[in-house]
Design an enzyme around this catalytic site. Structure first.
Site, PDB file in Angstrom:
ATOM      1  N   ASN A 213       0.841  -1.200   0.000  1.00 13.00           N
ATOM      2  CA  ASN A 213       0.000   0.000   0.000  1.00 13.00           C
ATOM      3  C   ASN A 213       0.873   1.245   0.000  1.00 13.00           C
ATOM      4  O   ASN A 213       2.084   1.157  -0.030  1.00 13.00           O
ATOM      5  CB  ASN A 213      -0.975  -0.026   1.185  1.00 13.00           C
ATOM      6  CG  ASN A 213      -0.233  -0.066   2.508  1.00 13.00           C
ATOM      7  OD1 ASN A 213       0.498   0.860   2.853  1.00 13.00           O
ATOM      8  ND2 ASN A 213      -0.399  -1.155   3.239  1.00 13.00           N
ATOM      9  N   ASP A 282      -4.280  -6.320   5.334  1.00  9.64           N
ATOM     10  CA  ASP A 282      -5.268  -7.159   6.014  1.00  9.64           C
ATOM     11  C   ASP A 282      -5.199  -8.606   5.547  1.00  9.64           C
ATOM     12  O   ASP A 282      -5.453  -9.522   6.307  1.00  9.64           O
ATOM     13  CB  ASP A 282      -6.679  -6.604   5.761  1.00  9.64           C
ATOM     14  CG  ASP A 282      -6.893  -5.292   6.507  1.00  9.64           C
ATOM     15  OD1 ASP A 282      -6.331  -5.165   7.615  1.00  9.64           O
ATOM     16  OD2 ASP A 282      -7.583  -4.397   5.975  1.00  9.64           O
ATOM     17  N   PHE A 332      -2.982   3.423  15.470  1.00  2.47           N
ATOM     18  CA  PHE A 332      -3.294   4.473  14.499  1.00  2.47           C
ATOM     19  C   PHE A 332      -4.415   3.959  13.611  1.00  2.47           C
ATOM     20  O   PHE A 332      -4.542   2.751  13.412  1.00  2.47           O
ATOM     21  CB  PHE A 332      -2.067   4.798  13.629  1.00  2.47           C
ATOM     22  CG  PHE A 332      -1.222   5.907  14.190  1.00  2.47           C
ATOM     23  CD1 PHE A 332      -0.496   5.727  15.352  1.00  2.47           C
ATOM     24  CD2 PHE A 332      -1.171   7.142  13.548  1.00  2.47           C
ATOM     25  CE1 PHE A 332       0.275   6.751  15.887  1.00  2.47           C
ATOM     26  CE2 PHE A 332      -0.406   8.170  14.073  1.00  2.47           C
ATOM     27  CZ  PHE A 332       0.320   7.983  15.239  1.00  2.47           C
ATOM     28  N   LYS A 346     -12.698   1.421  16.398  1.00  3.93           N
ATOM     29  CA  LYS A 346     -11.428   0.689  16.234  1.00  3.93           C
ATOM     30  C   LYS A 346     -10.680   0.601  17.557  1.00  3.93           C
ATOM     31  O   LYS A 346     -10.084  -0.406  17.884  1.00  3.93           O
ATOM     32  CB  LYS A 346     -10.564   1.395  15.173  1.00  3.93           C
ATOM     33  CG  LYS A 346      -9.486   0.511  14.608  1.00  3.93           C
ATOM     34  CD  LYS A 346      -8.972   0.995  13.273  1.00  3.93           C
ATOM     35  CE  LYS A 346      -9.842   0.515  12.127  1.00  3.93           C
ATOM     36  NZ  LYS A 346      -9.354   0.925  10.822  1.00  3.93           N
TER      37      LYS A 346
HETATM   38  O1  C5P Z   1      -5.643  -1.511   9.378  1.00  6.83           O
HETATM   39  P1  C5P Z   1      -6.343  -0.987  10.587  1.00  6.83           P
HETATM   40  O2  C5P Z   1      -7.173   0.211  10.347  1.00  6.83           O
HETATM   41  O3  C5P Z   1      -7.036  -2.058  11.370  1.00  6.83           O
HETATM   42  O4  C5P Z   1      -5.151  -0.465  11.541  1.00  6.83           O
HETATM   43  C1  C5P Z   1      -5.418   0.080  12.809  1.00  6.83           C
HETATM   44  C2  C5P Z   1      -4.239  -0.138  13.716  1.00  6.83           C
HETATM   45  O5  C5P Z   1      -3.934  -1.517  13.855  1.00  6.83           O
HETATM   46  C3  C5P Z   1      -2.930   0.492  13.267  1.00  6.83           C
HETATM   47  O6  C5P Z   1      -2.279   0.942  14.441  1.00  6.83           O
HETATM   48  C4  C5P Z   1      -2.161  -0.657  12.640  1.00  6.83           C
HETATM   49  O7  C5P Z   1      -0.765  -0.484  12.750  1.00  6.83           O
HETATM   50  C5  C5P Z   1      -2.629  -1.844  13.463  1.00  6.83           C
HETATM   51  N1  C5P Z   1      -2.686  -3.094  12.703  1.00  6.83           N
HETATM   52  C6  C5P Z   1      -1.865  -4.142  13.059  1.00  6.83           C
HETATM   53  N2  C5P Z   1      -1.959  -5.346  12.408  1.00  6.83           N
HETATM   54  C7  C5P Z   1      -2.865  -5.521  11.421  1.00  6.83           C
HETATM   55  C8  C5P Z   1      -3.701  -4.470  11.034  1.00  6.83           C
HETATM   56  C9  C5P Z   1      -3.591  -3.261  11.709  1.00  6.83           C
HETATM   57  O8  C5P Z   1      -1.018  -3.963  13.968  1.00  6.83           O
HETATM   58  N3  C5P Z   1      -2.935  -6.693  10.812  1.00  6.83           N
END
Ligand code: C5P
Length: 415
Positions: A213, A282, A332, A346
Site C-alpha cells: 500500500n 489485512d 493508528f 477501532k
Molecule cells: O488496518 P487498521 O485500520 O485495522 O489499523 C489500525 C491499527 O492496527 C494500526 O495501528 C495498525 O498499525 C494496526 N494493525 C496491526 N496489524 C494488522 C492491522 C492493523 O497492527 N494486521
C-alpha cells in the site's frame, strides 16, 4: 519549529578535510533558527576559508585570540558568555589531544577552557583517518576530554578521503543537527523502551510481485525520532520504505505482516510503550508461488486466494503485560470518512487505551498531518502540523499518560 531556534551556537572548526562539511552544517543550523558564531583554528583555514564560513553563518568569523575587534581584547571570554553550546566539528585528533591537556595555544582551545562549564556544554564531532581514530592515544585523550565534561557525538563509518574505509568519518551535517536537537530536547521518556511499527507491509504473490500500500512510514519514523530525542530507547520495525534511519534508533526491516508480527513479539517483551503506525495488509496471498507466474496464453488471469493476516496491535494489546498495565499500547487508524466514529470503534475493537485517527488520503506520503486522539474520555483534535512536530506532541502526550499511569499504580488505582 526546531528546538535549535533562538539558540546561540559556537561552531568550532579544527583542521581536517571534513571542514568542507562544516559549511553545510552552519547552513543547516542557521536554517533551524540558531545564531552560529564560527571560530576556526589555524589548521582549519587550510581546508576552508573564513569567508565561506562567514557567508553561510552570516557572522564574521574569529580565528585568533589577538582579534582586535573586541574592545576588551578578550574574544575567548566574550564569545562563550552568550553561547548555549559549543560544537567542535570537525574535531581533529590533535584538537582532542589539546582538550585532554587543556591547552590554550589558539583561540579555539582557549575558548573551550574559558567557557563556563555549567552553562555551555561542549560537543565534539570527531573526524580523522581510521588508524588515527583507533589509536590508543586518541581514545585515551577522548576519554579524558569526556571525563572533563565534553560530549562525543561519535563518528561515522565508511569511505575516507585518504582512500581507506572504516570508522572516523565525521557524522553528516544532518546527523549532527539531529544530535544537537536531541541534546536540547527535554528527556520526557528518559530510559523508557519504545517499540514502533511503521510503513506498509509487502505480501508476496511470487518472487517479483506482491501486494502493498501507499504508506510512506513518515509518521512512524517521525515518532521514532521524537521518542529517541526524548531519551527513549527506540526500536523501529519498518516495512519496505525509503527513509533514512533516525540517529540512535534500532531499525529492523521486515516485509510481510507475519515477519512484522515475529519482530514485534520478540522486541515487545521489555518495551514500556508499543505504537503501531504501520499500515499492515489485512490479507496475504494464501501461497506465494516459488517462481514468477507466467501468462499461459489462455487469456485467463491466475486465481489468487487470500488468508487474513494476524492483527499485530490487537495481539499485543491482548497480551498479559499490556493487560497488567506494564505495556502502554497506541494504535493508528487511517480512515477515508467518518473518522471519529470509525476511530472510536477501532479503539475498542483493538483493545488499546489510545488510538490516533487520521484521514488516509490526506496523510499517506505527506510531510504533515492532522490527528484525532481517541481515548476512553472522548476525542481531541490536533490541527494540521508537520509529522515531526506531531511526533513531538505525541511523545509529550505519552509521557503525561505514563506519569498518570505510574501515579495511579502507586495509589493502588492500577494503570
Ligand atoms: O488496518 P487498521 O485500520 O485495522 O489499523 C489500525 C491499527 O492496527 C494500526 O495501528 C495498525 O498499525 C494496526 N494493525 C496491526 N496489524 C494488522 C492491522 C492493523 O497492527 N494486521
Amino acid at each position: 519549529m526546531s528546538v535549535l531556534s533562538g539558540k546561540h551556537i559556537i561552531l568550532g572548526l579544527s583542521g581536517g578535510v571534513a571542514c568542507y562539511k562544516a559549511a553545510e552544517l552552519a547552513r543547516l543550523l542557521t536554517k533551524a533558527g540558531a545564531a552560529v558564531q564560527v571560530v576556526m583554528s589555524e589548521a582549519a583555514e587550510h581546508f576552508i576559508t573564513p569567508t565561506t564560513m562567514q557567508a553561510v553563518s552570516g557572522r564574521a568569523v574569529y580565528t585568533s585570540q589577538w582579534d582586535g575587534r573586541e574592545a576588551n581584547a578578550m574574544p575567548h571570554i566574550n564569545l562563550s558568555r552568550e553561547a548555549d553550546v559549543m560544537l567542535i566539528a570537525p574535531c581533529s585528533a590533535d584538537f582532542i589531544a589539546q582538550l585532554a591537556q587543556g591547552r590554550c595555544t589558539e583561540l579555539l582551545g582557549l575558548l573551550c577552557v574559558a567557557r563556563p562549564m555549567d552553562k555551555v556544554p561542549l560537543l565534539l564531532a570527531p573526524a580523522m583517518n581510521r588508524e588515527m581514530w583507533a589509536h590508543p592515544a586518541t581514545q585515551r585523550n577522548l576519554a579524558q576530554a569526556v571525563a572533563d565534561g565534553a560530549v562525543s557525538l561519535g563518528v561515522g563509518c565508511g569511505a575516507q578521503a585518504c582512500g581507506e574505509t572504516g570508522d572516523g568519518r565525521m557524522l553528516e551535517p544532518a546527523e549532527i543537527v539531529q544530535e544537537l536537537e536531541a541534546f536540547f530536547t527535554p528527556k520526557l521518556l528518559g530510559g523508557e523502551r519504545v517499540l514502533i511499527t511503521a510503513g506498509p507491509t509487502f505480501e508476496a504473490i511470487d518472487p517479483v510481485r506482491g501486494i502493498t500500500n501507499r504508506s510512506s512510514g513518515k509518521m512512524g519514523f517521525a515518532l521514532a525520532l521524537a521518542a529517541r530525542e526524548a531519551g527513549a530507547e527506540v526500536t523501529l520495525v519498518a516495512g519496505p520504505v525509503a527513509l533514512p534511519t533516525p540517529r540512535g534508533v534500532t531499525r529492523i526491516d521486515v516485509q510481510s505482516a507475519q515477519d512484522m508480527l515475529r519482530a514485534v513479539e520478540h522486541h515487545v517483551r521489555d518495551a514500556r510503550v508499543f505504537i503501531a503506525t504501520a499500515a499492515v495488509a489485512d490479507w496475504r496471498p494464501a501461497t506465494a508461488a516459488a517462481h514468477k507466474i507466467k501468462k499461459d496464453g489462455s487469456g485467463r488471469a491466475p486465481q489468487l486466494s487470500f488468508l487474513e493476516n494476524p492483527d499485530i496491535l490487537a495481539t499485543v494489546a491482548a497480551s498479559e503485560r499490556a493487560r497488567r498495565g506494564e505495556l502502554y499500547c497506541v494504535g493508528f487508524a487511517a480512515e477515508s470518512d467518518r473518522l471519529a466514529e470509525h476511530a472510536k470503534a477501532k479503539r475498542e475493537r483493538k483493545g488499546v487505551p489510545l488510538l490516533v485517527g487520521n484521514v488516509g488520503p490526506a496523510t499517506f506520503g505527506q510531510d504533515d498531518n492532522a490527528l484525532l486522539l481517541v481515548d476512553e474520555t472522548g476525542t481531541r483534535e490536533w490541527p494540521r502540523a508537520s509529522k515531526r512536530e506531531l511526533g513531538r506532541q505525541l511523545v509529550a502526550e505519552l509521557s503525561r499518560r505514563l506519569a498518570a499511569a505510574r501515579a495511579s499504580a502507586t495509589t493502588g488505582g492500577g494503570a
